[in-house]
Scaffold this motif. Structure first.
Motif, PDB file in Angstrom:
ATOM      1  N   VAL A 303       0.861  -1.198   0.000  1.00  0.00           N
ATOM      2  CA  VAL A 303       0.000   0.000   0.000  1.00  0.00           C
ATOM      3  C   VAL A 303       0.890   1.239   0.000  1.00  0.00           C
ATOM      4  O   VAL A 303       0.658   2.181  -0.765  1.00  0.00           O
ATOM      5  CB  VAL A 303      -0.900   0.026   1.255  1.00  0.00           C
ATOM      6  CG1 VAL A 303      -1.688   1.328   1.325  1.00  0.00           C
ATOM      7  CG2 VAL A 303      -1.865  -1.130   1.247  1.00  0.00           C
ATOM      8  N   GLU A 304       1.933   1.221   0.844  1.00  0.00           N
ATOM      9  CA  GLU A 304       2.796   2.409   0.978  1.00  0.00           C
ATOM     10  C   GLU A 304       3.484   2.732  -0.343  1.00  0.00           C
ATOM     11  O   GLU A 304       3.473   3.879  -0.793  1.00  0.00           O
ATOM     12  CB  GLU A 304       3.874   2.199   2.063  1.00  0.00           C
ATOM     13  CG  GLU A 304       3.346   2.160   3.491  1.00  0.00           C
ATOM     14  CD  GLU A 304       2.579   0.871   3.811  1.00  0.00           C
ATOM     15  OE1 GLU A 304       2.844  -0.172   3.153  1.00  0.00           O
ATOM     16  OE2 GLU A 304       1.706   0.904   4.704  1.00  0.00           O
ATOM     17  N   ALA A 307       0.889   4.054  -2.724  1.00  0.00           N
ATOM     18  CA  ALA A 307       0.357   5.367  -2.331  1.00  0.00           C
ATOM     19  C   ALA A 307       1.367   6.466  -2.661  1.00  0.00           C
ATOM     20  O   ALA A 307       0.998   7.549  -3.120  1.00  0.00           O
ATOM     21  CB  ALA A 307      -0.004   5.369  -0.854  1.00  0.00           C
ATOM     22  N   THR A 308       2.657   6.151  -2.455  1.00  0.00           N
ATOM     23  CA  THR A 308       3.684   7.159  -2.739  1.00  0.00           C
ATOM     24  C   THR A 308       3.659   7.570  -4.213  1.00  0.00           C
ATOM     25  O   THR A 308       3.668   8.758  -4.536  1.00  0.00           O
ATOM     26  CB  THR A 308       5.085   6.589  -2.387  1.00  0.00           C
ATOM     27  OG1 THR A 308       5.026   6.084  -1.070  1.00  0.00           O
ATOM     28  CG2 THR A 308       6.173   7.619  -2.504  1.00  0.00           C
ATOM     29  N   THR A 311       0.355   9.412  -5.124  1.00  0.00           N
ATOM     30  CA  THR A 311       0.328  10.765  -4.554  1.00  0.00           C
ATOM     31  C   THR A 311       1.180  11.694  -5.420  1.00  0.00           C
ATOM     32  O   THR A 311       0.784  12.811  -5.735  1.00  0.00           O
ATOM     33  CB  THR A 311       0.882  10.764  -3.111  1.00  0.00           C
ATOM     34  OG1 THR A 311       0.165   9.793  -2.368  1.00  0.00           O
ATOM     35  CG2 THR A 311       0.740  12.115  -2.435  1.00  0.00           C
ATOM     36  N   THR A 365      -5.728  -3.817  -2.018  1.00  0.00           N
ATOM     37  CA  THR A 365      -4.541  -3.040  -1.640  1.00  0.00           C
ATOM     38  C   THR A 365      -4.413  -1.827  -2.545  1.00  0.00           C
ATOM     39  O   THR A 365      -4.130  -0.709  -2.093  1.00  0.00           O
ATOM     40  CB  THR A 365      -3.270  -3.912  -1.778  1.00  0.00           C
ATOM     41  OG1 THR A 365      -3.450  -5.072  -1.007  1.00  0.00           O
ATOM     42  CG2 THR A 365      -2.029  -3.179  -1.322  1.00  0.00           C
ATOM     43  N   GLU A 368      -6.993   0.818  -1.780  1.00  0.00           N
ATOM     44  CA  GLU A 368      -6.662   1.501  -0.518  1.00  0.00           C
ATOM     45  C   GLU A 368      -5.550   2.533  -0.774  1.00  0.00           C
ATOM     46  O   GLU A 368      -5.608   3.668  -0.282  1.00  0.00           O
ATOM     47  CB  GLU A 368      -6.206   0.457   0.504  1.00  0.00           C
ATOM     48  CG  GLU A 368      -6.020   1.022   1.895  1.00  0.00           C
ATOM     49  CD  GLU A 368      -5.427  -0.028   2.852  1.00  0.00           C
ATOM     50  OE1 GLU A 368      -5.597  -1.246   2.615  1.00  0.00           O
ATOM     51  OE2 GLU A 368      -4.764   0.396   3.826  1.00  0.00           O
ATOM     52  N   ALA A 369      -4.562   2.110  -1.569  1.00  0.00           N
ATOM     53  CA  ALA A 369      -3.452   3.027  -1.868  1.00  0.00           C
ATOM     54  C   ALA A 369      -3.954   4.260  -2.630  1.00  0.00           C
ATOM     55  O   ALA A 369      -3.521   5.390  -2.371  1.00  0.00           O
ATOM     56  CB  ALA A 369      -2.384   2.302  -2.675  1.00  0.00           C
ATOM     57  N   ARG A 372      -5.774   6.508  -0.277  1.00  0.00           N
ATOM     58  CA  ARG A 372      -4.811   7.199   0.588  1.00  0.00           C
ATOM     59  C   ARG A 372      -4.144   8.347  -0.181  1.00  0.00           C
ATOM     60  O   ARG A 372      -3.999   9.457   0.333  1.00  0.00           O
ATOM     61  CB  ARG A 372      -3.754   6.196   1.047  1.00  0.00           C
ATOM     62  CG  ARG A 372      -3.169   6.548   2.378  1.00  0.00           C
ATOM     63  CD  ARG A 372      -2.051   5.623   2.739  1.00  0.00           C
ATOM     64  NE  ARG A 372      -2.501   4.419   3.426  1.00  0.00           N
ATOM     65  CZ  ARG A 372      -1.654   3.557   3.975  1.00  0.00           C
ATOM     66  NH1 ARG A 372      -0.355   3.733   3.901  1.00  0.00           N
ATOM     67  NH2 ARG A 372      -2.108   2.498   4.594  1.00  0.00           N
ATOM     68  N   ALA A 373      -3.771   8.063  -1.430  1.00  0.00           N
ATOM     69  CA  ALA A 373      -3.113   9.094  -2.249  1.00  0.00           C
ATOM     70  C   ALA A 373      -4.059  10.266  -2.497  1.00  0.00           C
ATOM     71  O   ALA A 373      -3.633  11.428  -2.521  1.00  0.00           O
ATOM     72  CB  ALA A 373      -2.655   8.503  -3.572  1.00  0.00           C
ATOM     73  N   LYS A 375      -6.340  11.355  -0.484  1.00  0.00           N
ATOM     74  CA  LYS A 375      -6.346  12.177   0.741  1.00  0.00           C
ATOM     75  C   LYS A 375      -5.070  13.012   0.835  1.00  0.00           C
ATOM     76  O   LYS A 375      -5.111  14.215   1.068  1.00  0.00           O
ATOM     77  CB  LYS A 375      -6.420  11.266   1.970  1.00  0.00           C
ATOM     78  CG  LYS A 375      -7.820  11.000   2.400  1.00  0.00           C
ATOM     79  CD  LYS A 375      -7.888  10.680   3.916  1.00  0.00           C
ATOM     80  CE  LYS A 375      -9.250  10.115   4.240  1.00  0.00           C
ATOM     81  NZ  LYS A 375      -9.273   8.647   4.312  1.00  0.00           N
ATOM     82  N   GLU A 376      -3.938  12.318   0.636  1.00  0.00           N
ATOM     83  CA  GLU A 376      -2.655  13.007   0.815  1.00  0.00           C
ATOM     84  C   GLU A 376      -2.442  14.125  -0.187  1.00  0.00           C
ATOM     85  O   GLU A 376      -1.857  15.154   0.123  1.00  0.00           O
ATOM     86  CB  GLU A 376      -1.494  12.006   0.743  1.00  0.00           C
ATOM     87  CG  GLU A 376      -1.269  11.338   2.087  1.00  0.00           C
ATOM     88  CD  GLU A 376      -0.331  10.142   2.000  1.00  0.00           C
ATOM     89  OE1 GLU A 376       0.559  10.145   1.141  1.00  0.00           O
ATOM     90  OE2 GLU A 376      -0.521   9.208   2.802  1.00  0.00           O
TER      91      GLU A 376
END
Ligand code: PEP
Ligand code: MG
Length: 563
Positions: A303-304, A307-308, A311, A365, A368-369, A372-373, A375-376
């Motif tokens: 996910v991290e 997401a990176t 984003t 996954t 979710e990523a 998250r992105a 939001k960020e």
């Protein structure tokens, strides 16, 4: 054109034209099966070790003149050539009496196995390792090193085909265009060339006969490569370049002459592509092929990690529209960590959204990523699934995406079944996007990678137009957006037709946008509709395009070399 000119015919990608010297991409050298054990082992060992040194030196020298990204690729490969363990083990095997190139191949194979088993970053270095092996073998045999040669001046790259690694090593400051003998217009070399804005001719029969330094004129609009172009041909190339460069200055949103808005969007595959769009005159991204990020990965991205990247891409586009496509793994885009080996017909197998059947966690996954992105970065990405065939699949994807917190959910229409039932599918989602590359493949039962059947994949095939029209009509009826993100959106005449059918956005390589914007701006919505009508009455692809062309403004035909 002079009578003596040799003209190779292929399939053009884009409308660009360029002339210049050829630089050929050399194939990997072969290790002879009957390679003898050298009489003087010490001398052979020294020659191999010297070859390693020369390879590393050559790569570093090449890196010096290259742009930053290319320099990084070259330096990483040079580092591999310097690896003491690689040299030592090869030397030891030669000492024991193995033929030198066999010794090298065996050592590289054992390293590759170790790297692959270790996974992650190391596994991704296997390509570099193999590249070092091929370069050392070439040096040892006193042959030129394989791959894209160092380019002392701007050149046209000619190759049988380009691997993703070859493409990554292209120095864009020195590459004028690409000619490949294999591949097809919707294959990955063509897509990458479009992404990079390079005029390209694929399936150029006879290209392998071109030699380094030959002067050729490449005309992507006509799919031709002219050897020794005369003054007239060179002047025509220059005129086209100047004309297209002038069009590229325009920044208005996509619209017909009478102001009907059509969003012009970009297709991208990486966060770097998104960053390159910062100043591009596009309204956003209509297709982010997320699987491109993980083509070299051997383990599923976390996910991290994801997401990176998302984003980064969303932030680069600062509030512009972005349509992310969930992983389209399988068939022509295998991902080592999920694609099932051994399918007899991978294009008809577990690919795209179908992966959810055995790897649901992977999609969850990714969603979710993305959430998250979003939001960020403060962005609101649209998200769509590839290879949807049924209403149930659309429903399942929509539920999963909404559960993950995605607000705008869509699916791709690239399977005829989905096009025929587009209205039912649209009842489940907020938008659809037509993937005409796969829709052509599945409508015409023709492998999109098989250049020899390229005529069957023509986006003007009447059956394909019928499916596109049915999908667009469903969008008009339901009032929901229907985009096109396959390569056909980049054809300015097709873009007029699609607009006439009611398509609401066109997504393509960023380099294709200026020509499409110009074509739209010169025709009214009524003319676009008329183009759709005449083209759809035609019984063949050639007649459909010819009929459409009769309604295209002569000035547009001339500037974009549409005839
Ligand atoms: C398509 O199939 O048209 C499409 C846009 O997706 P891809 O080319 O990535 O399969
Ligand atoms: Mg597709």
């Amino acid at each position: 054109m002079s009578e003596q000119s040799i003209v190779l015919q292929g399939v053009g990608v884009g409308r660009g034209a360029v002339w210049g010297p050829v630089a050929t991409v050399r194939p990997a050298p072969e290790v002879p099966a009957d390679e003898p054990v050298p009489a003087d082992r010490a001398a052979a060992k020294e020659k191999v070790l010297d070859a390693f040194t020369l390879v590393a030196k050559g790569l570093r020298a090449q890196a010096q003149g290259a742009s930053a990204t290319v320099a990084d690729v070259l330096k990483a490969t040079a580092q591999m050539a310097d690896d003491p363990a690689l040299r030592e083990q090869t030397g030891q095997r030669i000492d024991k009496g193995e033929p030198p190139m066999h010794a090298l191949t065996a050592v590289v194979a054992s390293f590759a196995e170790m790297f692959t088993a270790a996974g992650g970053y190391l596994a991704e270095r296997v390509t570099d390792l193999n590249s070092v092996r091929d370069r050392v073998v070439a040096r040892y045999q006193e042959l030129p090193e394989p791959g894209v040669p160092p380019l002392p001046w701007p050149s046209i790259i000619v190759a049988p085909d380009l691997s993703p690694a070859d493409t990554a090593a292209l120095d864009l400051d020195k590459v004028l265009g690409i000619v490949i003998e294999q591949g097809g217009p919707t294959g990955h070399t063509a897509i990458i060339a479009g992404q990079l804005g390079l005029p390209c001719v694929v399936r150029a029969t006879g290209a392998s006969q071109l030699g380094d330094g030959d002067i050729v004129a490449l005309d992507a609009a006509h799919g031709t490569v002219t050897l020794d172009p005369d003054d007239e041909t060179r002047a025509a190339v220059e005129t086209r370049r100047a004309g297209l460069a002038a069009l590229a200055e325009a920044t208005a949103d996509g619209a017909t002459a009478d102001g009907h808005h059509i969003a012009l969007l970009a297709n991208i595959g990486t966060a770097e592509d998104a960053e390159r769009l910062t100043d591009a005159a596009v309204e956003g991204v209509g297709l982010f092929r997320t699987e491109v990020l993980f083509l070299g990965a051997t383990t599923a991205p976390t996910v991290e990690d994801q997401a990176t990247v998302y984003t980064r891409a969303l932030a680069a586009l600062g509030g512009r529209k972005v349509v992310l496509r969930t992983l389209d793994a399988g068939a022509d885009k295998p991902l080592a960590f999920v694609t099932q080996a051994g399918e007899e017909n991978p294009a008809l197998g577990v690919r795209g959204f179908r992966l959810v059947r055995h790897a649901e966690g992977l999609l969850r996954t990714q969603l979710e990523a993305i959430a998250r992105a979003a939001k960020e970065s403060g962005g609101t990405p649209w998200v769509m699934a590839p290879m949807i065939a049924t209403v149930e699949e659309a429903r399942q994807f929509s539920a999963m995406a909404r559960e993950a917190g995605i607000e705008t959910v869509g699916v791709m229409v690239e399977v005829p079944a989905a096009a025929l039932r587009a209205k039912d599918i649209l009842a489940e989602v907020d938008f659809v996007s037509l993937g005409t590359n796969d829709l052509a493949q599945y409508t015409m039962a023709t492998d999109r990678l098989l250049g020899s059947l390229v005529d069957l994949l023509d986006a003007w095939q009447p059956a394909l137009l019928d499916l596109v029209a049915a999908t667009a009509a469903a969008g008009v009826e339901t009032g929901k957006p229907v985009g096109v993100c396959g390569e056909s959106a980049a054809d300015p005449v097709m873009a007029l037709l699609l607009t006439g059918l009611g398509v609401t956005s066109l997504s393509m390589s960023p380099s294709a946008v200026p020509a499409v914007r110009f074509a739209l701006s010169q025709h009214s919505l009524e003319t676009c509709r008329a183009i759709g009508e005449v083209a759809r009455k035609a019984p063949t692809a050639a007649e459909a395009r010819a009929a459409a062309l009769t309604l295209v403004d002569p000035h547009v035909r001339e500037v974009l070399a549409l005839d």
